[in-house]
Design an enzyme around this catalytic site. Structure first.
Site, PDB file in Angstrom:
ATOM      1  CG  HIS A  64      -1.940  -0.992   1.247  1.00 31.86           C
ATOM      2  ND1 HIS A  64      -3.222  -0.771   0.788  1.00 31.86           N
ATOM      3  CD2 HIS A  64      -1.894  -2.282   1.639  1.00 31.86           C
ATOM      4  CE1 HIS A  64      -3.918  -1.889   0.926  1.00 31.86           C
ATOM      5  NE2 HIS A  64      -3.147  -2.821   1.434  1.00 31.86           N
ATOM      6  CG  HIS A 181      -5.357  -4.909   5.616  1.00 33.20           C
ATOM      7  ND1 HIS A 181      -5.605  -3.628   5.175  1.00 33.20           N
ATOM      8  CD2 HIS A 181      -4.784  -5.552   4.572  1.00 33.20           C
ATOM      9  CE1 HIS A 181      -5.179  -3.497   3.935  1.00 33.20           C
ATOM     10  NE2 HIS A 181      -4.682  -4.645   3.537  1.00 33.20           N
ATOM     11  CG  ASN A 242      -1.251  -8.790  -0.212  1.00 34.17           C
ATOM     12  OD1 ASN A 242      -0.867  -9.336  -1.237  1.00 34.17           O
ATOM     13  ND2 ASN A 242      -1.301  -7.482  -0.079  1.00 34.17           N
TER      14      ASN A 242
HETATM   15 ZN   LIG Z   1      -3.464  -4.697   1.890  1.00 31.95          ZN
END
Ligand SMILES: [Zn+2]
Length: 314
Positions: A64, A181, A242
């Site tokens: 990011h 996340h 991720n």
């Molecule tokens: Zn991310």
């Protein structure tokens, strides 16, 4: 890279901005542009050097980058441009630009501008649409309106249309399909990978193309996902997932195990169950506990590689 060698590779190594600053010997708080650039570039050079020992394909990526962090992004592209001049390839493989907080028009326009520059040196751009919930690396999206957690097919089409027009441009789309996340209590997150599937269908119709998966999607916040959701997401065109939180936990778990196992040898520099004058230096050497973390994390990564079906293929 150790895990990749064990499993058969490949592996992707990703630096966050805060991680870059940390590698420069400073707190991981994202405040120092110069340190973020220096640490990230140093990390990439380290990986390139050490990768030769493992002999597996390594993709070097950064995570990011929001609008206020663009000086970091510029610094990394400059480093790749310089590296390209000498070596014929960029220092990094790809970068993520997360302008999901901006308007869709600004997001797409800025991505296009960067992709034009990146395409010249064969750097891939990962862009983000919608919002990944949760909190990571100093960006807190825990309170975001839940409708923004789901990307619309029309938005992906606008991105696709604009970015696929860039000569030699390679891009991926981190779409929001309820992903977050971090790892939360069961039921807290409602993952809907069917959104990706529907989007592929929508774009296939717009393009009138043969491919069932015209878009390459990225799955942020993969930690804590069921194997079923992961496999469905892959079927819907996810090419990258991720997994920060699960690997962070594995690392900590390994260090924690070490501490528990050697507790009696870690209370003072001298003196342990073997005698009051026995030295403990080899137990508190930081490499010992860090190595225990590395081993646990490598084991977790092998499981990720199996889940993602990426062993022995690119
Ligand atoms: Zn991310």
């Amino acid at each position: 890279m150790e895990a990749a060698k064990k499993a058969g590779g490949p592996v992707m190594v990703t630096f966050s901005r805060g991680g870059g600053q940390f590698l420069a010997g400073k707190a991981a708080d994202n405040t120092d542009d110069a340190a973020c650039i220096a640490g990230t570039v140093a990390g990439a050079l380290h990986v390139r050097q050490v990768a030769k020992l493992y002999g597996v394909p390594v993709i070097l990526h950064t995570d990011h980058c929001q609008k206020s962090w663009l000086p970091w992004f510029d610094g990394l592209i400059e480093a790749s441009e310089e590296y390209f001049e000498k070596n014929g390839e960029p220092l990094f493989s790809s970068h993520m630009l997360d302008l999901s907080e901006e308007s869709l028009e600004d997001n797409i326009a800025i991505c296009k501008k960067y992709l034009e520059r990146m395409a010249k040196i064969n750097l891939l751009l990962e862009m983000e649409l919608g919002v990944t919930g949760g909190e990571e690396d100093g960006v807190d999206n825990t309170d975001v309106d839940s409708s923004r957690l789901y990307t619309q097919p029309e938005e992906v089409w606008q991105v696709y249309e604009t970015l696929s027009a860039v000569p030699n441009g390679n891009f991926t789309v981190a779409a929001a399909f309820g992903n977050v996340h971090g790892v939360y209590a069961p039921g807290n997150v409602s993952l809907k990978p069917v959104i990706l599937h529907n989007t592929q269908k929508f774009i296939k119709e717009k393009l009138g193309c043969d491919s069932d998966k015209p878009v390459s999607f990225v799955f942020h916040g993969g930690s804590g996902s069921s194997l079923e959701d992961i496999r469905y997401a892959i079927e819907a065109g996810v090419v990258k997932m991720n997994i920060d939180t699960d690997t962070q936990w594995a690392f900590w778990d390994g260090m924690n195990d070490y501490q528990k196992k050697n507790k009696d040898y870690l209370q003072a520099q001298i003196g342990n169950p073997e005698g009051p004058e026995k030295p403990n230096k080899k137990y508190y050497d930081p490499r010992m506990s860090l190595r225990s973390g590395e081993e646990k994390m490598a084991d977790r990564l092998v499981k990720c590689m199996e889940d993602l079906k990426c062993i022995d293929r690119l």
